[in-house]
Design a protein around this motif. Structure first.
Motif, PDB file in Angstrom:
ATOM      1  N   ARG A  55     -12.584 -43.867   7.271  1.00 56.20           N
ATOM      2  CA  ARG A  55     -11.761 -42.704   7.615  1.00 56.20           C
ATOM      3  C   ARG A  55     -12.030 -42.428   9.079  1.00 56.20           C
ATOM      4  O   ARG A  55     -13.168 -42.190   9.482  1.00 56.20           O
ATOM      5  N   HIS A  56     -10.979 -42.486   9.892  1.00 56.59           N
ATOM      6  CA  HIS A  56     -11.109 -42.313  11.344  1.00 56.59           C
ATOM      7  C   HIS A  56      -9.946 -41.442  11.807  1.00 56.59           C
ATOM      8  O   HIS A  56      -8.784 -41.727  11.479  1.00 56.59           O
ATOM      9  N   GLU A  57     -10.246 -40.379  12.545  1.00 49.14           N
ATOM     10  CA  GLU A  57      -9.214 -39.452  13.022  1.00 49.14           C
ATOM     11  C   GLU A  57      -8.305 -39.000  11.878  1.00 49.14           C
ATOM     12  O   GLU A  57      -7.079 -39.031  11.988  1.00 49.14           O
ATOM     13  N   ARG A  59      -7.456 -40.374   9.178  1.00 47.94           N
ATOM     14  CA  ARG A  59      -6.651 -41.398   8.512  1.00 47.94           C
ATOM     15  C   ARG A  59      -7.565 -42.466   7.926  1.00 47.94           C
ATOM     16  O   ARG A  59      -8.668 -42.682   8.398  1.00 47.94           O
ATOM     17  N   LEU A  61      -7.991 -46.538   6.684  1.00 57.03           N
ATOM     18  CA  LEU A  61      -7.519 -47.893   6.943  1.00 57.03           C
ATOM     19  C   LEU A  61      -7.266 -48.599   5.611  1.00 57.03           C
ATOM     20  O   LEU A  61      -8.165 -48.720   4.785  1.00 57.03           O
ATOM     21  N   HIS A 135     -18.113 -47.116   9.446  1.00 60.41           N
ATOM     22  CA  HIS A 135     -17.754 -46.297  10.602  1.00 60.41           C
ATOM     23  C   HIS A 135     -17.382 -47.185  11.774  1.00 60.41           C
ATOM     24  O   HIS A 135     -18.092 -48.143  12.087  1.00 60.41           O
ATOM     25  N   LEU A 136     -16.280 -46.832  12.429  1.00 61.28           N
ATOM     26  CA  LEU A 136     -15.853 -47.504  13.647  1.00 61.28           C
ATOM     27  C   LEU A 136     -16.603 -46.914  14.832  1.00 61.28           C
ATOM     28  O   LEU A 136     -17.038 -45.758  14.775  1.00 61.28           O
ATOM     29  N   PRO A 140     -10.597 -44.057  20.522  1.00 54.78           N
ATOM     30  CA  PRO A 140      -9.290 -43.907  19.885  1.00 54.78           C
ATOM     31  C   PRO A 140      -9.153 -44.817  18.669  1.00 54.78           C
ATOM     32  O   PRO A 140      -9.857 -45.812  18.540  1.00 54.78           O
ATOM     33  N   CYS A 141      -8.242 -44.453  17.827  1.00 53.66           N
ATOM     34  CA  CYS A 141      -8.006 -45.204  16.591  1.00 53.66           C
ATOM     35  C   CYS A 141      -7.441 -46.586  16.936  1.00 53.66           C
ATOM     36  O   CYS A 141      -6.370 -46.692  17.508  1.00 53.66           O
ATOM     37  N   THR A 143      -5.787 -50.420  16.544  1.00 55.60           N
ATOM     38  CA  THR A 143      -4.686 -50.989  15.777  1.00 55.60           C
ATOM     39  C   THR A 143      -5.195 -52.206  15.008  1.00 55.60           C
ATOM     40  O   THR A 143      -5.660 -53.169  15.609  1.00 55.60           O
ATOM     41  N   TRP A 155      -2.986 -47.587   9.146  1.00 54.98           N
ATOM     42  CA  TRP A 155      -3.665 -46.321   8.870  1.00 54.98           C
ATOM     43  C   TRP A 155      -2.772 -45.424   8.028  1.00 54.98           C
ATOM     44  O   TRP A 155      -1.568 -45.341   8.255  1.00 54.98           O
ATOM     45  N   SER A 157      -2.597 -41.386   6.107  1.00 55.27           N
ATOM     46  CA  SER A 157      -3.176 -40.062   5.861  1.00 55.27           C
ATOM     47  C   SER A 157      -3.462 -39.955   4.360  1.00 55.27           C
ATOM     48  O   SER A 157      -2.974 -40.764   3.557  1.00 55.27           O
TER      49      SER A 157
END
Length: 189
Positions: A55-57, A59, A61, A135-136, A140-141, A143, A155, A157
């Motif tokens: 879950r990143h920003e 959203r 994956l 975790h990334l 920024p998210c 691509t 990504w 929601s």
């Protein structure tokens, strides 16, 4: 015919005994010989798989699977654990293979089974699936690029996940909800 031997543990030192003598197979070697004989339609043992849950920003994956058992469905990147891999290593590897993104496996968040039978009632497959929170790196998210057996990677929601309905893999919405709850988010985002 070779004799199958099991490696022995030497006392309480945690050291593994020397390799098998010539003409004898270790358990690992026998597994490599027998593995091609197993198919998804006739499993000898349950298989272990991992899911890389990111879950990143706000959203998540997801990938759209290209192979059975969930071909065409959206789910978290993942696949089977290879011999010698830890669960965190397997989640990281599967994520990179299916999305070309690098993240760090942090912790197991859930474990469940996926057991399916064919139309005749015979066991088609049995997977023990371990969901790993990944975790990334900060930023920024990124691509994702679909690879390996993923047809698409993008990504979503939580609302998008809920809207997938029959296009979602087993437990997708539940796992996403668990992550949101762990992140202190109540309800849908």
């Amino acid at each position: 015919m070779p004799v199958l031997i099991c490696p022995r543990v030497n006392g309480c030192t945690g050291r593994i005994a020397p390799p098998a003598p010539p003409g004898e197979l270790t358990i690992a070697q026998a597994g490599r010989i027998l593995e091609p004989m197993h198919s998804i339609s006739s499993p000898a043992l349950p298989r272990v798989g991992v899911l890389a849950v990111i879950r990143h920003e706000d959203r998540f994956l997801l990938v759209r699977r290209g192979k059975m058992p969930d071909a065409g469905l959206w789910g978290f990147p993942g696949g089977k654990v290879e011999p010698g891999e830890t669960l965190l290593q397997a989640a990281t590897r599967e994520l990179e293979e299916e999305t070309a993104l690098h993240a760090t496996g942090q912790a197991v968040i859930d474990t469940f089974e996926s057991i399916r039978h064919d139309t005749a009632g015979a066991l088609a497959f049995h997977y023990v699936i371990i969901a790993v929170r990944c975790h990334l790196p900060a930023g920024p998210c990124p691509t994702p690029q679909a690879g390996d057996d993923a047809l698409e990677a993008r990504w979503f929601s939580y609302a998008d996940i809920k809207a997938l309905g029959p296009l979602a893999c087993e437990r997708l919405e539940t796992l996403a909800g668990q992550v949101m709850q762990a992140d202190g988010i109540v309800g849908s985002a």
